[in-house]
Design a protein around this motif. Sequence first.
Motif, PDB file in Angstrom:
ATOM      1  N   THR A 210       0.848  -1.179   0.000  1.00 51.24           N
ATOM      2  CA  THR A 210       0.000   0.000   0.000  1.00 51.24           C
ATOM      3  C   THR A 210       0.886   1.233   0.000  1.00 51.24           C
ATOM      4  OG1 THR A 210      -1.881   1.097   1.080  1.00 51.24           O
ATOM      5  CG2 THR A 210      -0.250   0.103   2.525  1.00 51.24           C
ATOM      6  N   THR A 211       0.408   2.278  -0.629  1.00 49.85           N
ATOM      7  CA  THR A 211       1.127   3.545  -0.586  1.00 49.85           C
ATOM      8  C   THR A 211       0.358   4.508   0.302  1.00 49.85           C
ATOM      9  OG1 THR A 211       0.004   4.368  -2.565  1.00 49.85           O
ATOM     10  CG2 THR A 211       2.144   3.294  -2.883  1.00 49.85           C
ATOM     11  N   ILE A 212       1.084   5.480   0.813  1.00 47.68           N
ATOM     12  CA  ILE A 212       0.477   6.535   1.623  1.00 47.68           C
ATOM     13  C   ILE A 212       1.224   7.827   1.330  1.00 47.68           C
ATOM     14  CG2 ILE A 212       1.886   6.052   3.662  1.00 47.68           C
ATOM     15  CD1 ILE A 212      -0.658   6.703   5.345  1.00 47.68           C
ATOM     16  N   TYR A 213       0.481   8.912   1.287  1.00 50.13           N
ATOM     17  CA  TYR A 213       1.054  10.220   1.005  1.00 50.13           C
ATOM     18  C   TYR A 213       1.304  10.992   2.298  1.00 50.13           C
ATOM     19  CZ  TYR A 213      -0.726   8.958  -3.568  1.00 50.13           C
ATOM     20  OH  TYR A 213      -0.998   8.284  -4.733  1.00 50.13           O
ATOM     21  N   ARG A 214       2.199  11.973   2.226  1.00 51.03           N
ATOM     22  CA  ARG A 214       2.566  12.791   3.386  1.00 51.03           C
ATOM     23  C   ARG A 214       1.313  13.366   4.066  1.00 51.03           C
ATOM     24  NH1 ARG A 214       7.378  15.295   4.096  1.00 51.03           N
ATOM     25  NH2 ARG A 214       7.777  15.293   1.856  1.00 51.03           N
TER      26      ARG A 214
ATOM     27  N   VAL B 170      -1.205  11.910   5.412  1.00 52.53           N
ATOM     28  CA  VAL B 170      -2.402  11.069   5.396  1.00 52.53           C
ATOM     29  C   VAL B 170      -2.300  10.030   6.509  1.00 52.53           C
ATOM     30  CG1 VAL B 170      -3.699   9.357   4.050  1.00 52.53           C
ATOM     31  CG2 VAL B 170      -2.794  11.409   2.936  1.00 52.53           C
TER      32      VAL B 170
ATOM     33  N   LYS C 215      -3.838   6.344   7.791  1.00 50.14           N
ATOM     34  CA  LYS C 215      -4.619   5.135   7.537  1.00 50.14           C
ATOM     35  C   LYS C 215      -4.729   4.410   8.871  1.00 50.14           C
ATOM     36  CE  LYS C 215      -3.459   4.414   2.667  1.00 50.14           C
ATOM     37  NZ  LYS C 215      -3.014   3.424   1.672  1.00 50.14           N
TER      38      LYS C 215
ATOM     39  N   ILE D 162       7.168   6.329   7.351  1.00 47.75           N
ATOM     40  CA  ILE D 162       5.870   6.406   8.026  1.00 47.75           C
ATOM     41  C   ILE D 162       6.074   6.462   9.531  1.00 47.75           C
ATOM     42  CG2 ILE D 162       4.688   5.096   6.205  1.00 47.75           C
ATOM     43  CD1 ILE D 162       4.477   2.758   8.328  1.00 47.75           C
TER      44      ILE D 162
ATOM     45  N   LYS E 247       0.830   6.987   9.558  1.00 51.22           N
ATOM     46  CA  LYS E 247       0.772   8.318   8.965  1.00 51.22           C
ATOM     47  C   LYS E 247       1.946   8.463   8.007  1.00 51.22           C
ATOM     48  CE  LYS E 247       0.687  13.202  10.260  1.00 51.22           C
ATOM     49  NZ  LYS E 247       0.667  14.136  11.403  1.00 51.22           N
ATOM     50  N   GLY E 248       1.680   8.983   6.814  1.00 47.07           N
ATOM     51  CA  GLY E 248       2.741   9.229   5.842  1.00 47.07           C
ATOM     52  C   GLY E 248       3.627  10.379   6.285  1.00 47.07           C
TER      53      GLY E 248
ATOM     54  N   THR F 128       5.751  10.116  -0.667  1.00 49.08           N
ATOM     55  CA  THR F 128       5.033   8.851  -0.835  1.00 49.08           C
ATOM     56  C   THR F 128       5.832   7.772  -0.109  1.00 49.08           C
ATOM     57  OG1 THR F 128       4.279   9.484  -3.048  1.00 49.08           O
ATOM     58  CG2 THR F 128       4.122   7.165  -2.488  1.00 49.08           C
TER      59      THR F 128
END
Length: 148
Positions: free
Chosen positions: A40-44, A46, A48, A67, A108-109, A113
């Motif tokens: 999975t990717t996460i952006y700065r 964000v 999840k 992260i 949290k990012g 990315t």
Amino acid sequence: MIKGVRKIPLKRIPDERGTVHHMLRADDPHFISFGEIYFTTIYRGVIKGWHRHRDMTLNYAVPHGRIKLVLYDDRSGSDTRGTCQEYFLGPDDYALVQIPPGVWNGFKGMSETALIANCATHPHDPSRSDRLDPYDNDIPYDWQLRSK
């Protein structure tokens, strides 16, 4: 430290062609079983989370980006019930974090990315997991940036 959670340093093998990032092998002493692997990717900025699995052990590694991984133990009967734990994972701390069933987790990012790999012990079954809003819940954690 939350009971049952492990942090295992991982090998990175760089050479002129690129880098191999080890994650999990069937002959590792901390290997339990294989259910599925996903990325999975996460952006700065964000978040999840929060989520927990009733049966599944999670094995997270972050080969790219950074992260903040946060865990919360509210398992009844656990010696560490009520404990929150943070990890900052990425190239500067390349490690596997193993999260047992029943422990809330979210991330949290922290970079533009980040790529998170999870080698789970069971195939994902949404009916065997729980989710909470990252802000509106009873978990005693504030996702805001803290300066010390």
